[in-house]
Design an enzyme around this catalytic site. Structure first.
Site, mmCIF file in Angstrom:
data_model
loop_
_atom_site.group_PDB
_atom_site.id
_atom_site.type_symbol
_atom_site.label_atom_id
_atom_site.label_comp_id
_atom_site.label_asym_id
_atom_site.label_seq_id
_atom_site.Cartn_x
_atom_site.Cartn_y
_atom_site.Cartn_z
ATOM 1 N N ASN A 10 0.868 -1.183 0.000
ATOM 2 C CA ASN A 10 0.000 0.000 0.000
ATOM 3 C C ASN A 10 0.903 1.230 0.000
ATOM 4 O O ASN A 10 1.484 1.577 1.016
ATOM 5 C CB ASN A 10 -0.887 -0.050 1.263
ATOM 6 C CG ASN A 10 -1.739 1.196 1.425
ATOM 7 O OD1 ASN A 10 -1.817 2.037 0.520
ATOM 8 N ND2 ASN A 10 -2.383 1.316 2.584
ATOM 9 N N LYS A 12 0.100 4.271 -0.322
ATOM 10 C CA LYS A 12 -0.551 5.449 0.275
ATOM 11 C C LYS A 12 -0.306 6.705 -0.595
ATOM 12 O O LYS A 12 -0.185 6.584 -1.824
ATOM 13 C CB LYS A 12 -0.080 5.640 1.723
ATOM 14 C CG LYS A 12 -0.278 4.359 2.550
ATOM 15 C CD LYS A 12 -0.143 4.552 4.026
ATOM 16 C CE LYS A 12 -0.335 3.205 4.719
ATOM 17 N NZ LYS A 12 -0.292 3.285 6.172
ATOM 18 N N HIS A 98 -9.738 0.887 4.939
ATOM 19 C CA HIS A 98 -8.448 1.102 5.608
ATOM 20 C C HIS A 98 -8.672 2.051 6.789
ATOM 21 O O HIS A 98 -9.476 2.985 6.696
ATOM 22 C CB HIS A 98 -7.441 1.694 4.617
ATOM 23 C CG HIS A 98 -6.051 1.720 5.179
ATOM 24 N ND1 HIS A 98 -5.654 2.665 6.083
ATOM 25 C CD2 HIS A 98 -4.993 0.892 5.004
ATOM 26 C CE1 HIS A 98 -4.396 2.422 6.438
ATOM 27 N NE2 HIS A 98 -3.968 1.345 5.794
ATOM 28 N N GLU A 100 -7.120 4.496 7.881
ATOM 29 C CA GLU A 100 -6.930 5.926 7.590
ATOM 30 C C GLU A 100 -8.183 6.509 6.928
ATOM 31 O O GLU A 100 -8.524 7.678 7.141
ATOM 32 C CB GLU A 100 -5.671 6.120 6.721
ATOM 33 C CG GLU A 100 -4.401 5.880 7.544
ATOM 34 C CD GLU A 100 -3.208 5.372 6.754
ATOM 35 O OE1 GLU A 100 -3.198 5.474 5.518
ATOM 36 O OE2 GLU A 100 -2.282 4.853 7.402
ATOM 37 N N GLU A 170 -5.459 -5.120 10.420
ATOM 38 C CA GLU A 170 -4.459 -4.086 10.641
ATOM 39 C C GLU A 170 -4.759 -3.362 11.954
ATOM 40 O O GLU A 170 -5.582 -2.424 11.969
ATOM 41 C CB GLU A 170 -4.475 -3.077 9.492
ATOM 42 C CG GLU A 170 -4.167 -3.696 8.145
ATOM 43 C CD GLU A 170 -3.643 -2.664 7.165
ATOM 44 O OE1 GLU A 170 -2.522 -2.835 6.680
ATOM 45 O OE2 GLU A 170 -4.347 -1.671 6.906
ATOM 46 N N GLY A 176 2.160 2.224 10.749
ATOM 47 C CA GLY A 176 3.092 3.341 10.612
ATOM 48 C C GLY A 176 3.778 3.742 11.908
ATOM 49 O O GLY A 176 4.403 4.795 11.985
ATOM 50 N N SER A 216 3.201 -2.097 10.372
ATOM 51 C CA SER A 216 4.653 -2.157 10.617
ATOM 52 C C SER A 216 5.253 -3.522 10.315
ATOM 53 O O SER A 216 6.210 -3.948 10.964
ATOM 54 C CB SER A 216 4.970 -1.722 12.053
ATOM 55 O OG SER A 216 4.596 -0.369 12.246
HETATM 56 P P1 PGA Z 1 2.642 0.265 7.602
HETATM 57 O O1 PGA Z 1 1.193 0.439 6.954
HETATM 58 O O2 PGA Z 1 3.220 -1.020 7.088
HETATM 59 O O3 PGA Z 1 3.414 1.459 7.184
HETATM 60 O O4 PGA Z 1 2.425 0.187 9.097
HETATM 61 C C1 PGA Z 1 0.349 -0.644 6.713
HETATM 62 C C2 PGA Z 1 -0.954 -0.189 6.103
HETATM 63 O O5 PGA Z 1 -1.457 0.863 6.500
HETATM 64 O O6 PGA Z 1 -1.512 -0.842 5.215
#
Ligand code: PGA
Length: 253
Positions: A10, A12, A98, A100, A170, A176, A216
Site C-alpha cells: 500500500n 498510500k 483502511h 486511515e 491491521e 506506521g 509495521s
Molecule cells: P505500515 O502500513 O506497514 O506502514 O504500518 C500498513 C498499512 O497501513 O496498510
C-alpha cells in the site's frame, strides 16, 4: 485448506509518477524470480498512477489495486473515482475500509458496504481492512470491535461473493508506528476472524478466506508473522516503498 500466499504493498499518498514508475519497474524486474513464484504480488499505487503502473505490470506477475473507490456507480461526485473506472485502467483489487479512511474520512460501515458492492460488481476483489485502536485493545474490546467491523459489512454479502474477498487485519496502533503486533497477537486475531466468518457463513468459507496482516510489517518481522497458521501474508505500507525491502518480505514465506 490450500490458501495462496499474498504480499500487497500500500503505497498510500507517496511518490511522484517517475518515482512510482521506477519502483514498479524494480519490482517487475524480480517479480518473476523462481523463489517468489508462489506469492501473489499486489501493489496499491496512488490513483493518478494506476494506468501507467498497470502497463509496467502488463505480463501479470504483479497485480494492481486501488486504495479506494466511490460508493456510487457514476455521476456528479466531483473528485471521486468509481470502481468501473478503476477496472477500466487495469485494477484487479481495491482496498476498502483502511483505518486511515475510517479515521480521516469518517467512512461508515454503510459506505464501506456500498464500496464493496461497487467493487464486486465491477470485477474488483475488495481487500476489506479491519482492526482495533490502541484504546480498544487496552480496554480488551479488540475482538468485539473486529467482529462488528466484519458483521456490519461482510455479513451483508452472499456466500459466493466471499470467494472474491480478502480480509486484512491491521491493528491501528501498529500502522506506521514501528510497533508491530506480535506473531501471537496476529495469529490469535486471524484465527478469531475465521471463527467469526465460520459463524456468518460456514467453516469452509472461513478456512478458504485469505487474511493478511498489516501494521509495521517489514523485512525483519515478516518471516515470523507469515509463519503463523492463519496469516496468509501481509499488507505492507512503509516497507513496500523500497523495492528491496518488498522483495525480502515476499521471500519471507
Ligand atoms: P505500515 O502500513 O506497514 O506502514 O504500518 C500498513 C498499512 O497501513 O496498510
Amino acid at each position: 485448506m490450500n490458501r495462496r500466499k499474498i504480499v500487497a504493498g500500500n503505497w498510500k499518498m507517496n511518490k511522484s509518477l517517475s518515482e512510482a514508475l521506477e519502483l514498479a519497474r524494480d519490482i517487475d524486474a524480480y517479480a518473476g524470480e523462481g523463489p517468489l513464484s508462489g506469492v501473489t504480488k499486489i501493489v496499491f499505487p496512488p490513483s493518478p498512477f494506476l494506468h501507467e503502473i498497470s502497463k509496467v505490470f502488463r505480463n501479470g506477475t504483479v497485480l494492481v489495486g486501488a486504495q479506494n473507490c466511490h460508493t456510487h456507480e457514476s455521476g456528479a461526485y466531483t473528485g471521486e473515482v468509481s470502481a468501473a473506472m478503476l477496472s477500466s485502467v487495469g485494477c484487479k483489487y481495491v482496498l476498502v475500509g483502511h483505518s486511515e479512511r475510517r479515521q480521516y474520512f469518517n467512512e461508515t460501515s454503510e459506505q464501506l458496504l456500498q464500496k464493496m458492492q461497487q467493487a464486486l460488481h465491477h470485477g474488483l476483489k475488495p481487500v476489506y481492512c479491519v482492526g482495533e485502536t490502541l484504546d480498544e485493545r487496552k480496554s480488551g474490546r479488540h475482538f468485539e470491535v473486529v467482529k462488528q467491523q466484519l458483521t456490519e459489512v461482510l455479513g451483508q454479502f452472499k456466500l459466493a461473493d466471499m470467494q472474491e474477498v480478502i480480509v486484512a487485519y491491521e491493528p491501528v496502533w501498529a500502522i506506521g508506528t514501528g510497533e508491530t503486533a506480535t506473531s501471537a497477537q496476529a495469529q490469535e486475531m486471524h484465527a478469531y476472524i475465521r471463527t467469526v466468518l465460520a459463524g456468518m457463513f460456514n467453516k469452509e468459507t472461513a478456512d478458504g478466506l485469505h487474511v493478511l496482516y498489516g501494521g509495521s510489517c517489514n523485512a525483519q518481522n515478516a518471516r515470523e508473522l507469515f509463519a503463523c497458521a492463519d496469516v496468509d501474508g501481509g499488507l505492507i505500507g512503509g516497507a513496500s516503498l523500497k523495492a528491496d525491502d518488498f522483495r525480502q518480505i515476499m521471500a519471507s514465506f
